[in-house]
Design an enzyme around this catalytic site. Sequence first.
Site, mmCIF file in Angstrom:
data_model
loop_
_atom_site.group_PDB
_atom_site.id
_atom_site.type_symbol
_atom_site.label_atom_id
_atom_site.label_comp_id
_atom_site.label_asym_id
_atom_site.label_seq_id
_atom_site.Cartn_x
_atom_site.Cartn_y
_atom_site.Cartn_z
ATOM 1 N N TYR A 82 -17.196 15.717 -15.612
ATOM 2 C CA TYR A 82 -17.467 14.286 -15.541
ATOM 3 C C TYR A 82 -18.496 14.015 -14.436
ATOM 4 C CZ TYR A 82 -16.651 9.307 -14.904
ATOM 5 O OH TYR A 82 -16.817 7.953 -14.791
ATOM 6 N N ASP A 114 -8.120 18.291 -14.512
ATOM 7 C CA ASP A 114 -8.408 16.925 -14.971
ATOM 8 C C ASP A 114 -8.017 16.872 -16.449
ATOM 9 O OD1 ASP A 114 -9.585 14.611 -15.996
ATOM 10 O OD2 ASP A 114 -11.328 14.725 -14.685
ATOM 11 N N ARG A 162 0.857 -1.195 0.000
ATOM 12 C CA ARG A 162 0.000 0.000 0.000
ATOM 13 C C ARG A 162 0.886 1.235 0.000
ATOM 14 N NH1 ARG A 162 -1.351 1.654 4.606
ATOM 15 N NH2 ARG A 162 -2.125 -0.342 5.389
ATOM 16 N N LYS A 184 -8.605 5.760 -19.362
ATOM 17 C CA LYS A 184 -8.980 6.233 -20.689
ATOM 18 C C LYS A 184 -7.762 6.199 -21.617
ATOM 19 C CE LYS A 184 -12.689 6.818 -18.262
ATOM 20 N NZ LYS A 184 -13.093 8.075 -17.675
HETATM 21 C C1 LIG Z 1 -13.548 8.532 -16.409
HETATM 22 C C2 LIG Z 1 -13.255 9.888 -15.927
HETATM 23 C C3 LIG Z 1 -13.011 10.149 -14.571
HETATM 24 C C4 LIG Z 1 -13.088 9.060 -13.520
HETATM 25 O O1 LIG Z 1 -12.104 8.105 -13.678
HETATM 26 P P1 LIG Z 1 -12.284 6.546 -13.278
HETATM 27 O O2 LIG Z 1 -11.007 5.948 -13.674
HETATM 28 O O3 LIG Z 1 -13.481 6.027 -14.024
HETATM 29 O O4 LIG Z 1 -12.538 6.533 -11.795
HETATM 30 C C5 LIG Z 1 -12.697 11.448 -14.210
HETATM 31 N N1 LIG Z 1 -12.653 12.446 -15.117
HETATM 32 C C6 LIG Z 1 -12.890 12.236 -16.419
HETATM 33 C C7 LIG Z 1 -12.812 13.376 -17.370
HETATM 34 C C8 LIG Z 1 -13.212 10.957 -16.867
HETATM 35 O O5 LIG Z 1 -13.472 10.772 -18.175
#
Ligand SMILES: *Cc1c(COP(=O)(O)O)cnc(C)c1O
Length: 380
Positions: A99, A171, A47, A196
């Site tokens: 998101y 983000d 961890r 992604k």
């Molecule tokens: C998918 C996504 C998230 C969240 O990420 P996870 O890996 O699904 O927890 C946050 N911000 C954006 C822009 C996303 O597309």
Amino acid sequence: MKFNTKTIHGGQENTDPAYGSVMPPIYQTSTYKQTTPGGHKGFEYSRSGNPTRTALENALASIENGKYGLAFGSGLAAIDAVIKLFKPGDEIISTSDLYGGSYRLFTKIFENLGIKFHFIGMHDAARIEDHINENTRLIWVETPTNPMMNIIDIAAVSKIAKKHDLLLAVDNTFATAYLQQPLDLGADIVMHSATKYLGGHSDVVLGSLVVNDQKLAEKLYFIQNASGAVCGPMDSFLVLRGIKTLHIRMQRHCENGAAIAKFLKSHPKVDKVYWPGFEDHPNHEIAKEQMKGFGGMISFTTSDGTLKSAVKVVENLKVFTLAESLGGVESLAGHPASMTHASIPQEERAKTGVVDSLIRLSVGIEDEEDLINDLKQALG
Ligand SMILES: *Cc1c(COP(=O)(O)O)cnc(C)c1O
């Protein structure tokens, strides 16, 4: 090192001192032998740290031009760690078009714990100052926004953040470090859902943060270890492998994205097309300045504006898969109002343009002609 070299070699010196394997080994272990109490080789418990995760964290820092990388079990776990920097009474200003899961985390978990959020449109950065008071601590920016593809001027927001001594987090999931590097534009924290584009193959869920400031990195590392939302070694390995082809995948995502955006714009059954590469996109100039390309994310509405027609189009697609998520090599289509953004109330959704006839595409790296033909038959 330049960017394409960094995706392959960044932060990867000496990842296997034992045998010199070219890829870092998957250290599938929870703990590490000590020769005397406290006598270890840098890792005690997975961890707190795992060598495969460290290899990924160093790669993430390298591609974002940052000093410190931190990897988590998901993108939301990474965001959760950022908000845990704050305490009841603190206020955060966030982009309103974001998101759905981030919105849910902010409003359903952290508002209950006493943190206050202001959701505002930031395409005019000056509007942010109206919401700043002595309790404001953080500005949270998503750009391009999901799913409306608004572009926020990171450098302009950063000036405001610095003037008021606030942190700025970006983000960067949609653009990736290939298209834009928020730390270079003045952000303090860059966050990714590596699920992604960074992973890129729709086979792993993982999140990350990268920062430059050592004190901030220490605080986030404390939260990562204390709250424990870490990713496993196998998942770290998969994202590390994904990053090695990020630059060539992004090039093709951008090319295919441009072709499909233009095709949709000329189609009679399509009303609006949201893609920052169009000259008439309201933030096109900023996109051109802060991004190296316009990416493979496109949203559009059907010309009759109904839920029924949008549902029909996504059901008819054959090469595009109807699925949540984005950023993989395969093309995906989604219906934000009933899928990714269902957790946002309808009135809130409508304010930002997420209407029932909106379809979001994550354009993959297949042949452009096959993708266009698929959209043609589905719209027909
Ligand atoms: C998918 C996504 C998230 C969240 O990420 P996870 O890996 O699904 O927890 C946050 N911000 C954006 C822009 C996303 O597309």
